[in-house]
Structures are given as C-alpha cells and as structure tokens.
Motif scaffolding. Structure first.
Motif, PDB file in Angstrom:
ATOM      1  N   GLY A  65      -3.728   7.395  -2.201  1.00  0.00           N
ATOM      2  CA  GLY A  65      -3.237   6.053  -1.924  1.00  0.00           C
ATOM      3  C   GLY A  65      -3.641   5.070  -2.998  1.00  0.00           C
ATOM      4  N   PHE A  66      -2.934   3.962  -3.021  1.00  0.00           N
ATOM      5  CA  PHE A  66      -3.260   2.857  -3.917  1.00  0.00           C
ATOM      6  C   PHE A  66      -2.487   1.632  -3.459  1.00  0.00           C
ATOM      7  CE2 PHE A  66       0.262   5.106  -5.907  1.00  0.00           C
ATOM      8  CZ  PHE A  66       1.157   4.099  -6.226  1.00  0.00           C
ATOM      9  N   GLN A 105      -1.292  11.546 -13.938  1.00  0.00           N
ATOM     10  CA  GLN A 105      -2.645  11.950 -13.563  1.00  0.00           C
ATOM     11  C   GLN A 105      -2.624  13.322 -12.897  1.00  0.00           C
ATOM     12  OE1 GLN A 105      -5.865  10.070 -13.527  1.00  0.00           O
ATOM     13  NE2 GLN A 105      -6.542  12.132 -13.075  1.00  0.00           N
ATOM     14  N   SER A 106      -3.546  14.191 -13.314  1.00  0.00           N
ATOM     15  CA  SER A 106      -3.682  15.483 -12.634  1.00  0.00           C
ATOM     16  C   SER A 106      -4.416  15.252 -11.304  1.00  0.00           C
ATOM     17  CB  SER A 106      -4.429  16.487 -13.513  1.00  0.00           C
ATOM     18  OG  SER A 106      -5.684  15.986 -13.902  1.00  0.00           O
ATOM     19  N   ILE A 107      -3.988  16.012 -10.289  1.00  0.00           N
ATOM     20  CA  ILE A 107      -4.534  15.870  -8.939  1.00  0.00           C
ATOM     21  C   ILE A 107      -4.729  17.252  -8.327  1.00  0.00           C
ATOM     22  CG2 ILE A 107      -3.493  13.600  -8.543  1.00  0.00           C
ATOM     23  CD1 ILE A 107      -1.306  14.987  -6.881  1.00  0.00           C
ATOM     24  N   THR A 108      -5.502  17.303  -7.258  1.00  0.00           N
ATOM     25  CA  THR A 108      -5.619  18.511  -6.456  1.00  0.00           C
ATOM     26  C   THR A 108      -4.800  18.288  -5.192  1.00  0.00           C
ATOM     27  OG1 THR A 108      -7.839  18.939  -7.318  1.00  0.00           O
ATOM     28  CG2 THR A 108      -7.204  20.086  -5.288  1.00  0.00           C
ATOM     29  N   LEU A 109      -3.735  19.068  -5.051  1.00  0.00           N
ATOM     30  CA  LEU A 109      -2.845  18.933  -3.892  1.00  0.00           C
ATOM     31  C   LEU A 109      -3.531  19.424  -2.623  1.00  0.00           C
ATOM     32  CD1 LEU A 109       0.365  20.296  -5.644  1.00  0.00           C
ATOM     33  CD2 LEU A 109      -0.107  17.920  -5.031  1.00  0.00           C
ATOM     34  N   GLY A 110      -3.048  18.968  -1.488  1.00  0.00           N
ATOM     35  CA  GLY A 110      -3.579  19.391  -0.202  1.00  0.00           C
ATOM     36  C   GLY A 110      -4.250  18.269   0.561  1.00  0.00           C
ATOM     37  N   GLY A 111      -4.286  17.081  -0.014  1.00  0.00           N
ATOM     38  CA  GLY A 111      -4.943  15.953   0.642  1.00  0.00           C
ATOM     39  C   GLY A 111      -4.085  14.713   0.619  1.00  0.00           C
ATOM     40  N   LYS A 112      -4.741  13.598   0.842  1.00  0.00           N
ATOM     41  CA  LYS A 112      -4.044  12.312   0.879  1.00  0.00           C
ATOM     42  C   LYS A 112      -4.463  11.465  -0.319  1.00  0.00           C
ATOM     43  CE  LYS A 112      -3.352  12.400   5.806  1.00  0.00           C
ATOM     44  NZ  LYS A 112      -3.395  11.708   7.067  1.00  0.00           N
ATOM     45  N   LEU A 122      -7.187   3.152  -6.233  1.00  0.00           N
ATOM     46  CA  LEU A 122      -6.752   4.551  -6.234  1.00  0.00           C
ATOM     47  C   LEU A 122      -7.718   5.386  -5.411  1.00  0.00           C
ATOM     48  CD1 LEU A 122      -5.737   4.908  -9.963  1.00  0.00           C
ATOM     49  CD2 LEU A 122      -4.223   5.276  -8.025  1.00  0.00           C
ATOM     50  N   ASP A 123      -7.170   6.198  -4.515  1.00  0.00           N
ATOM     51  CA  ASP A 123      -7.983   7.006  -3.624  1.00  0.00           C
ATOM     52  C   ASP A 123      -7.351   8.386  -3.516  1.00  0.00           C
ATOM     53  OD1 ASP A 123     -10.007   7.590  -1.744  1.00  0.00           O
ATOM     54  OD2 ASP A 123      -8.662   7.083  -0.092  1.00  0.00           O
ATOM     55  N   HIS A 181       0.855  -1.184   0.000  1.00  0.00           N
ATOM     56  CA  HIS A 181       0.000   0.000   0.000  1.00  0.00           C
ATOM     57  C   HIS A 181       0.893   1.236   0.000  1.00  0.00           C
ATOM     58  CE1 HIS A 181      -3.484   2.498   0.511  1.00  0.00           C
ATOM     59  NE2 HIS A 181      -2.826   3.149   1.456  1.00  0.00           N
ATOM     60  N   VAL A 182       0.693   2.082  -0.994  1.00  0.00           N
ATOM     61  CA  VAL A 182       1.433   3.332  -1.108  1.00  0.00           C
ATOM     62  C   VAL A 182       0.502   4.446  -0.660  1.00  0.00           C
ATOM     63  CG1 VAL A 182       2.609   4.919  -2.677  1.00  0.00           C
ATOM     64  CG2 VAL A 182       2.804   2.434  -3.026  1.00  0.00           C
ATOM     65  N   ALA A 183       0.929   5.226   0.340  1.00  0.00           N
ATOM     66  CA  ALA A 183       0.147   6.351   0.846  1.00  0.00           C
ATOM     67  C   ALA A 183       0.958   7.631   0.641  1.00  0.00           C
ATOM     68  CB  ALA A 183      -0.171   6.156   2.327  1.00  0.00           C
ATOM     69  N   LEU A 184       0.320   8.615   0.037  1.00  0.00           N
ATOM     70  CA  LEU A 184       0.958   9.905  -0.230  1.00  0.00           C
ATOM     71  C   LEU A 184       0.197  10.987   0.511  1.00  0.00           C
ATOM     72  CD1 LEU A 184       1.226   9.273  -4.040  1.00  0.00           C
ATOM     73  CD2 LEU A 184       3.140   9.261  -2.458  1.00  0.00           C
ATOM     74  N   ASP A 185       0.923  11.881   1.165  1.00  0.00           N
ATOM     75  CA  ASP A 185       0.309  12.949   1.945  1.00  0.00           C
ATOM     76  C   ASP A 185       0.789  14.293   1.403  1.00  0.00           C
ATOM     77  OD1 ASP A 185      -0.719  14.688   3.822  1.00  0.00           O
ATOM     78  OD2 ASP A 185       0.066  13.597   5.550  1.00  0.00           O
TER      79      ASP A 185
END
Length: 186
Positions: free
Chosen positions: A104-105, A95-102, A63-64, A29-33
């Motif tokens: 994971g996949f 993939q484009s993302i909105t930063l500021g959250g968490k 993907l979350d 499990h990869v978690a990004l913060d």
C-alpha cells in the motif's frame, strides 16, 4: 440587527467551507493484495500526461509491503520516504517485491491539467519474468473540473480517498458554528 448578524454568520461559515474545499488536494490510498500469488515480482508505478502541456506532480508516501532491493526511478525524485513524479517527461517507479502479501501507499497530486488534457497514475504488478499479473491494477486519472476517475482490477487493488485532518477541522468548525447559531436563536 439580528438578521444582519445571522447573514454574516452564515456567510462566514460558507466562505470557510469553500476556502477549505478549494485548497484541499485529495489524498488517495492505494492497496494491493497479492495473497493469491507467490514468488518474486515487481511493482511498476507510472505517471503520464495525456494531451496536456501543464507540468504537474504526484507524490507517493507511506510505502508498505515486502519490497526488496532499491527502486529504479525515471524522472522521480526521492526525498526521505516520499517519491515525487513529474509529468514533464515519462515518470516511473519500478520496484522488486515479494509476492504473496499486501502492499500500500498514499498518493497526492500537485494540481490538475488546466488545458483540457489529463494526467494519470497507474500501478501494475508483474511476475518474476516480467509478465503482467495485472496491467494497471489501479489507475487514477485527473481532468480539470471533473472528479477523479478511478479504475481498479478488483482481484488485486482498491483505491480510497483519505480524509485529511483539515477536512475534519472544517467539518468540526461548521458544526460548532451551526450549534452556536442554534443556541443563540433559542
């Protein structure tokens, strides 16, 4: 006669544990913060071979996070909510993302190189203009006969193995067999 039964019971237990361990492909499990950042950004996942001719795969699922738009895929096959990378060519998920959250996949690998090379899956985070916030925030490298090498940028990522249901079943079976042997012995 009792020693022979004990021997076969222990041999059966050992074989079942070995069979389960040999057939298991670990899931990570990869978690990004990104809570310390804000705005638009990108997540880049690359899967690359290093000095190996073996064709291997990595599949990401679950993907979350705050993903926006449609991912750009190079040598990656999408099936439902899963993405399968292949090491026979450059493989990338962008993939484009909105930063500021968490975010994971989970990732599961389809084998390890057998010819002395390695494969690696790396995850990088970029800001809205394409500058790296964290180049290789998380990286998992596999070499035959060695444990996975995991490297993370502690400011952004963690990587943890995920216990599989089969692993729990093997442990439970082993405990039941050990309990039965102890009860029979008493």
């Amino acid at each position: 006669m009792m020693n022979l039964k004990t021997f076969f019971s222990r041999a059966l237990l050992a074989l079942s544990l070995l069979a389960g361990a040999a057939s298991a492909n670990p899931v990570y499990h990869v978690a990004l913060d990104t809570t310390g950042t804000s705005g638009d950004g990108y997540m880049q996942i690359d899967f690359l071979p290093f000095a190996t001719s073996d064709v291997l795969t990595a599949t990401i699922s679950g993907l979350d996070g705050a993903f926006t738009g449609t991912p750009s895929l190079d040598n990656v096959v999408q099936s439902g909510g899963s993405y399968t990378f292949s090491s026979d060519a450059f493989s990338e998920f962008f993939q484009s993302i909105t930063l500021g959250g968490k975010f994971g996949f989970d990732v599961m690998f389809g084998g390890v190189p057998t010819d002395g090379g390695s494969i690696g899956l790396s995850v990088s985070l970029l800001d809205s203009v394409g500058d790296y916030l964290s180049f290789q925030a998380a990286q998992i490298s596999l070499v035959a006969g060695e444990p996975a090498a995991i490297a993370v940028d502690p400011g952004f990522a963690t990587v943890n193995p995920v216990p599989e249901p089969e692993d729990w079943l093997i442990v439970a079976t082993g405990l039941v067999l050990l309990g039965a042997m102890q009860r029979r012995r008493a």
